[in-house]
Write an enzyme that holds these catalytic residues in place. Structure first.
Site, PDB file in Angstrom:
ATOM      1  N   SER A  18       0.865  -1.180   0.000  1.00 27.96           N
ATOM      2  CA  SER A  18       0.000   0.000   0.000  1.00 27.96           C
ATOM      3  C   SER A  18       0.897   1.223   0.000  1.00 27.96           C
ATOM      4  O   SER A  18       1.741   1.385   0.891  1.00 27.96           O
ATOM      5  CB  SER A  18      -0.896  -0.009   1.241  1.00 27.96           C
ATOM      6  OG  SER A  18      -1.696   1.165   1.285  1.00 27.96           O
ATOM      7  N   GLU A  86      -8.658   4.275   2.133  1.00 29.39           N
ATOM      8  CA  GLU A  86      -9.584   3.142   2.035  1.00 29.39           C
ATOM      9  C   GLU A  86      -8.812   1.825   2.141  1.00 29.39           C
ATOM     10  O   GLU A  86      -9.247   0.895   2.824  1.00 29.39           O
ATOM     11  CB  GLU A  86     -10.376   3.189   0.726  1.00 29.39           C
ATOM     12  CG  GLU A  86     -11.466   4.229   0.706  1.00 29.39           C
ATOM     13  CD  GLU A  86     -12.594   3.938   1.690  1.00 29.39           C
ATOM     14  OE1 GLU A  86     -12.953   2.762   1.889  1.00 29.39           O
ATOM     15  OE2 GLU A  86     -13.116   4.912   2.264  1.00 29.39           O
ATOM     16  N   GLU A  87      -7.670   1.742   1.445  1.00 32.28           N
ATOM     17  CA  GLU A  87      -6.817   0.552   1.566  1.00 32.28           C
ATOM     18  C   GLU A  87      -6.397   0.339   3.015  1.00 32.28           C
ATOM     19  O   GLU A  87      -6.487  -0.769   3.537  1.00 32.28           O
ATOM     20  CB  GLU A  87      -5.544   0.703   0.712  1.00 32.28           C
ATOM     21  CG  GLU A  87      -5.726   0.520  -0.742  1.00 32.28           C
ATOM     22  CD  GLU A  87      -4.416   0.682  -1.505  1.00 32.28           C
ATOM     23  OE1 GLU A  87      -4.500   0.764  -2.737  1.00 32.28           O
ATOM     24  OE2 GLU A  87      -3.324   0.731  -0.896  1.00 32.28           O
ATOM     25  N   LEU A  88      -5.941   1.401   3.642  1.00 35.34           N
ATOM     26  CA  LEU A  88      -5.469   1.314   5.021  1.00 35.34           C
ATOM     27  C   LEU A  88      -6.574   0.840   5.955  1.00 35.34           C
ATOM     28  O   LEU A  88      -6.338  -0.008   6.819  1.00 35.34           O
ATOM     29  CB  LEU A  88      -4.926   2.666   5.483  1.00 35.34           C
ATOM     30  CG  LEU A  88      -4.420   2.712   6.918  1.00 35.34           C
ATOM     31  CD1 LEU A  88      -3.241   1.752   7.102  1.00 35.34           C
ATOM     32  CD2 LEU A  88      -4.030   4.130   7.290  1.00 35.34           C
ATOM     33  N   ILE A  91      -7.004  -2.798   5.398  1.00 36.62           N
ATOM     34  CA  ILE A  91      -5.859  -3.513   5.966  1.00 36.62           C
ATOM     35  C   ILE A  91      -6.019  -3.658   7.480  1.00 36.62           C
ATOM     36  O   ILE A  91      -5.864  -4.754   8.028  1.00 36.62           O
ATOM     37  CB  ILE A  91      -4.530  -2.797   5.623  1.00 36.62           C
ATOM     38  CG1 ILE A  91      -4.208  -2.968   4.137  1.00 36.62           C
ATOM     39  CG2 ILE A  91      -3.381  -3.324   6.490  1.00 36.62           C
ATOM     40  CD1 ILE A  91      -3.123  -2.033   3.619  1.00 36.62           C
TER      41      ILE A  91
END
Length: 164
Positions: A18, A86-88, A91
């Site tokens: 990421s 959003e990825e974080l 995750i």
């Protein structure tokens, strides 16, 4: 000893990277990706140039879920990207619910700026709050929580910021 691919059969990927593309794609991330691949790790790295306003893809969210480790490369403008946030958030959800490992790398950014949400992180989050005002401030709060949780994980500090 088994290679990373053989020992982690329940995961599709050994690692998910990421990162904020414009900050790190053609330098730090490309070198890290190459070294991991050379050592036999199956790494997911999104090479797509992301368009503003486009929602995060299901493929990307699935890749996060299917990765044993998430390597989060925080850079100066990471928090300015809704995609990165959003990825974080995804995750950190996988860390809590699926036992996924997360490894933060602080690339020219101070981890305390993420925890306290100060300096460039504060500026980015204020812009997001202004954009979502009256509609979905809960999303921004989830991003803030994810930033704080990730910054509290032991990671690596690479590069030096101008303020230190």
């Amino acid at each position: 000893m088994d290679s990373p691919k053989e020992s982690n059969q329940k995961w599709k990927y050994d690692a998910f990277l990421s990162f904020r593309g414009e900050d790190t794609r053609n330098n730090f991330v490309s070198h890290l990706y190459k070294r991991l691949e050379e050592r036999g790790f199956n790494v997911f790295k999104d090479d797509e140039k992301l368009e503003r306003g486009r929602p995060i893809s299901a493929e990307l969210l699935n890749a996060i879920e299917e990765s044993r480790i998430a390597i989060i490369i925080f850079s100066g403008t990471y928090a300015s990207s809704k995609w990165c946030l959003e990825e974080l958030t995804k995750i950190m959800d996988c860390v809590e619910k699926k036992g996924q490992e997360a490894i933060p790398i602080f690339h020219n950014v101070d981890p305390s700026d993420l925890r306290r949400q100060s300096n460039s992180v504060a500026v980015a989050l204020a812009k997001h709050e202004a954009e979502f005002k009256g509609s979905d401030l809960g999303k921004v709060q989830r991003w803030k929580d994810a930033l704080c949780k990730a910054a509290n994980i032991a990671g690596w500090d690479v590069g030096k910021t101008a303020n230190r």
